[in-house]
Design an enzyme around this catalytic site. Structure first.
Site, PDB file in Angstrom:
ATOM      1  N   GLY A 191     -12.230   1.827  20.577  1.00  0.00           N
ATOM      2  CA  GLY A 191     -13.641   2.065  20.835  1.00  0.00           C
ATOM      3  C   GLY A 191     -13.909   3.374  21.548  1.00  0.00           C
ATOM      4  N   ALA A 251       2.289   2.168  17.641  1.00  0.00           N
ATOM      5  CA  ALA A 251       3.244   2.588  16.607  1.00  0.00           C
ATOM      6  C   ALA A 251       4.627   2.800  17.188  1.00  0.00           C
ATOM      7  CB  ALA A 251       2.751   3.861  15.934  1.00  0.00           C
ATOM      8  N   HIS A 282       5.438  26.566  36.966  1.00  0.00           N
ATOM      9  CA  HIS A 282       4.101  26.909  37.439  1.00  0.00           C
ATOM     10  C   HIS A 282       3.581  28.105  36.650  1.00  0.00           C
ATOM     11  CE1 HIS A 282       0.806  27.702  40.262  1.00  0.00           C
ATOM     12  NE2 HIS A 282       1.149  28.997  40.197  1.00  0.00           N
ATOM     13  N   LYS A 311      -6.547  10.848  15.654  1.00  0.00           N
ATOM     14  CA  LYS A 311      -6.245  12.015  16.501  1.00  0.00           C
ATOM     15  C   LYS A 311      -6.683  13.305  15.831  1.00  0.00           C
ATOM     16  CE  LYS A 311      -4.441   8.698  18.720  1.00  0.00           C
ATOM     17  NZ  LYS A 311      -5.031   7.399  18.366  1.00  0.00           N
ATOM     18  N   SER A 327      -1.282  -5.340  10.978  1.00  0.00           N
ATOM     19  CA  SER A 327      -2.547  -5.887  11.459  1.00  0.00           C
ATOM     20  C   SER A 327      -3.720  -5.243  10.734  1.00  0.00           C
ATOM     21  CB  SER A 327      -2.684  -5.653  12.967  1.00  0.00           C
ATOM     22  OG  SER A 327      -2.741  -4.260  13.251  1.00  0.00           O
ATOM     23  N   GLY A 351       0.831  -1.209   0.000  1.00  0.00           N
ATOM     24  CA  GLY A 351       0.000   0.000   0.000  1.00  0.00           C
ATOM     25  C   GLY A 351       0.854   1.243   0.000  1.00  0.00           C
ATOM     26  N   THR A 387      -0.604   1.407   8.823  1.00  0.00           N
ATOM     27  CA  THR A 387      -1.834   1.686   9.558  1.00  0.00           C
ATOM     28  C   THR A 387      -1.754   2.981  10.339  1.00  0.00           C
ATOM     29  OG1 THR A 387      -2.447  -0.650   9.748  1.00  0.00           O
ATOM     30  CG2 THR A 387      -3.345   0.847  11.409  1.00  0.00           C
ATOM     31  N   GLU A 443     -11.976   6.001  21.792  1.00  0.00           N
ATOM     32  CA  GLU A 443     -11.554   7.164  21.005  1.00  0.00           C
ATOM     33  C   GLU A 443     -12.634   7.547  19.996  1.00  0.00           C
ATOM     34  OE1 GLU A 443      -6.672   7.085  21.284  1.00  0.00           O
ATOM     35  OE2 GLU A 443      -7.623   6.651  19.355  1.00  0.00           O
ATOM     36  N   GLY A 475     -12.139  -0.691  24.446  1.00  0.00           N
ATOM     37  CA  GLY A 475     -10.698  -0.471  24.533  1.00  0.00           C
ATOM     38  C   GLY A 475     -10.325   0.855  23.895  1.00  0.00           C
TER      39      GLY A 475
END
Length: 462
Positions: free
Chosen positions: A184, A314, A439, A55, A144, A40, A45, A186, A181
């Site tokens: 899901g 990754a 701070h 993200k 995967s 590809g 992935t 996210e 997990g």
């Protein structure tokens, strides 16, 4: 070069995802003659169907939430909705820029890049595009794909995988997410920010079940506050089409209906039909088995990334690929401590951790030898400014090092770098407490937690 049958590369890599391209870049840097084969797009992935696009969607959702909630900061703004085509353009532009940069890196390192579907043809060769690419060593890095459950057919329309969710041409009115997990929660978080009515189905007792139980409970509390529904502790039974959506039935007979069902039950290795077993490579349930140096049982073959049964991250693939390249180049290598790898779930709020859970620490060291401390972000000035809630939990071996850092709250993924150093350098609470943290920052909360654990709390009750 690859068309020259006499060429024998030092390293032939099958798969151009995180693990494969990291090995290629580092190997070439160390003087190895490298061939990288990818069917590809280089980046795999993570770049094209995982870390980066998800993200981007989550950040778009964060902007939507900020627009809705702007008045609490004294800013008058109007939220008019989600332009999903524009969201996808933003996401795709991010991917395209990184992809172009990665292609440039591959070219600049003089790596022979071969686009095509490769197959291991012997312990020292890969066949691709009708030619045989020979190597002194072969690295398997074929990654995967999203998994499903027996009897649950992903159709790409009403029942979808994470791949389909990333290119969905609409914001669904309602969605069931099967799996609580990382993937899901996210997507559940992003969709809720886009305006979707979301229900998460998780068969285990908690969301993000591999995290410390305290982190899971904090996330569940936050999801309830956001209106994200979830059902825990009961497994999936079946899914069937309704007139305009999907109905999911659980093992206890409970039923849920929605416009789409996202199957987020994990990812499985890509290894079938690629010649691995014929070459004598030891396998288990599709995974390639390796030792701590990523060596298979065949001396000329290594494997990395989601293809092997380590953390499917990754940055783990990067580290494993670098390890293989350095080992083949003759450098001294150190096995990866997978407990020392930072883990971040980028939902709202974020869940970040490094090290081991309190339960695991008690199992290893004994319950009487483990100390746990929670520092509430309510005591942190910058978190107050951001209006985020959550906690930092430290797990320490009594009178010894901190062995676990578990954080829940917005932007906690940005704090995990220091947490990683604390764990991996086996720091004592008193040593971290000596460091002066800026701070007001959220990073300061990590310092304050260690101050408290060292017995000298500042902005927290002892």
């Amino acid at each position: 070069m690859a068309n020259d049958a006499s060429t024998v590369f030092d390293l032939v890599i099958l798969g151009g995802g995180s693990g494969g391209y990291a090995a290629a870049l580092r190997g070439a840097q160390l003087g190895l003659d490298v061939a990288l084969i990818e069917k590809g797009k280089v980046g795999g992935t993570c770049l094209h169907n995982g870390c980066i696009p998800t993200k981007a969607l989550l950040h778009a959702g964060e902007i939507a939430d900020q627009a809705r909630e702007s008045e609490q900061f004294g800013v008058k703004a109007t939220f008019e909705g989600i332009d999903i085509a524009a969201v996808h353009k933003y996401k795709d532009d991010v991917i395209a820029g990184l992809y172009k940069g990665l292609q440039g890196l591959i070219a600049s390192r003089k790596i022979t890049y071969i686009e095509g579907e490769g197959r291991l043809s012997s312990p020292t060769s890969v066949d691709v595009n009708g030619q045989r690419v020979q190597g002194r060593h072969v690295l398997l890095a074929t990654g995967s794909v999203p998994k499903s459950l027996p009897g649950l057919q992903i159709d790409g329309d009403r029942i979808i995988s994470s791949d389909h969710a990333l290119t969905l041409d609409r914001v669904p009115k309602s969605a069931i997410v099967l799996g609580g997990g990382v993937i899901g929660v996210e997507f559940a978080s992003a969709w809720k920010s886009f305006g979707t009515d979301v229900t998460v189905i998780e068969g285990m007792k908690h969301l993000v079940p591999v995290e410390d139980e305290n982190s899971s409970k904090l996330l569940e509390r936050a999801f309830r506050k956001r209106g994200i529904k979830f059902n825990l502790g009961t497994f999936f039974e079946k899914a069937e089409y309704t007139q305009d959506g999907v109905k999911v039935t659980l093992a206890d007979g409970k039923e849920f209906e929605a416009e789409v069902l996202l199957v987020a039950v994990g990812r499985g290795p890509v290894s079938q039909g690629l010649g691995y077993e014929e070459a004598g490579v030891a396998m288990d349930r599709g995974y390639v088995l390796v030792d701590e140096y990523m060596r298979t049982n065949v001396p000329t073959i290594s494997a990395v990334g989601d293809l092997v049964p380590t953390l499917q991250l990754a940055h783990v693939g990067f580290a494993e690929g670098i390890l293989v390249a350095e080992r083949l180049a003759g450098l001294k290598t150190v096995p990866i401590d997978y407990d020392g790898v930072p883990r971040v779930t980028y939902c709202h709020p974020e869940v970040a951790s490094v090290g081991i859970t309190e339960a695991k620490a008690k199992e290893i060291y004994g319950a009487d030898k483990v100390v746990a401390l929670k520092y509430n972000l309510a005591g942190n000035g910058k978190s107050k400014i951001l209006k985020t809630a959550g906690e930092i939990k430290l797990v320490q071996v009594k009178d010894g090092a901190v062995v676990g850092v578990h954080m829940v709250g917005d932007r906690m993924g940005e704090q995990v770098g220091e947490a990683q150093l604390i764990y991996n350098w086996e720091a004592l609470p008193a040593e971290v407490a000596q460091l002066v943290h800026a701070h007001p920052t959220q990073n300061e909360a990590l310092g304050e937690a260690h101050l408290a654990l060292a017995g000298k709390p500042l902005h927290s009750h002892d």
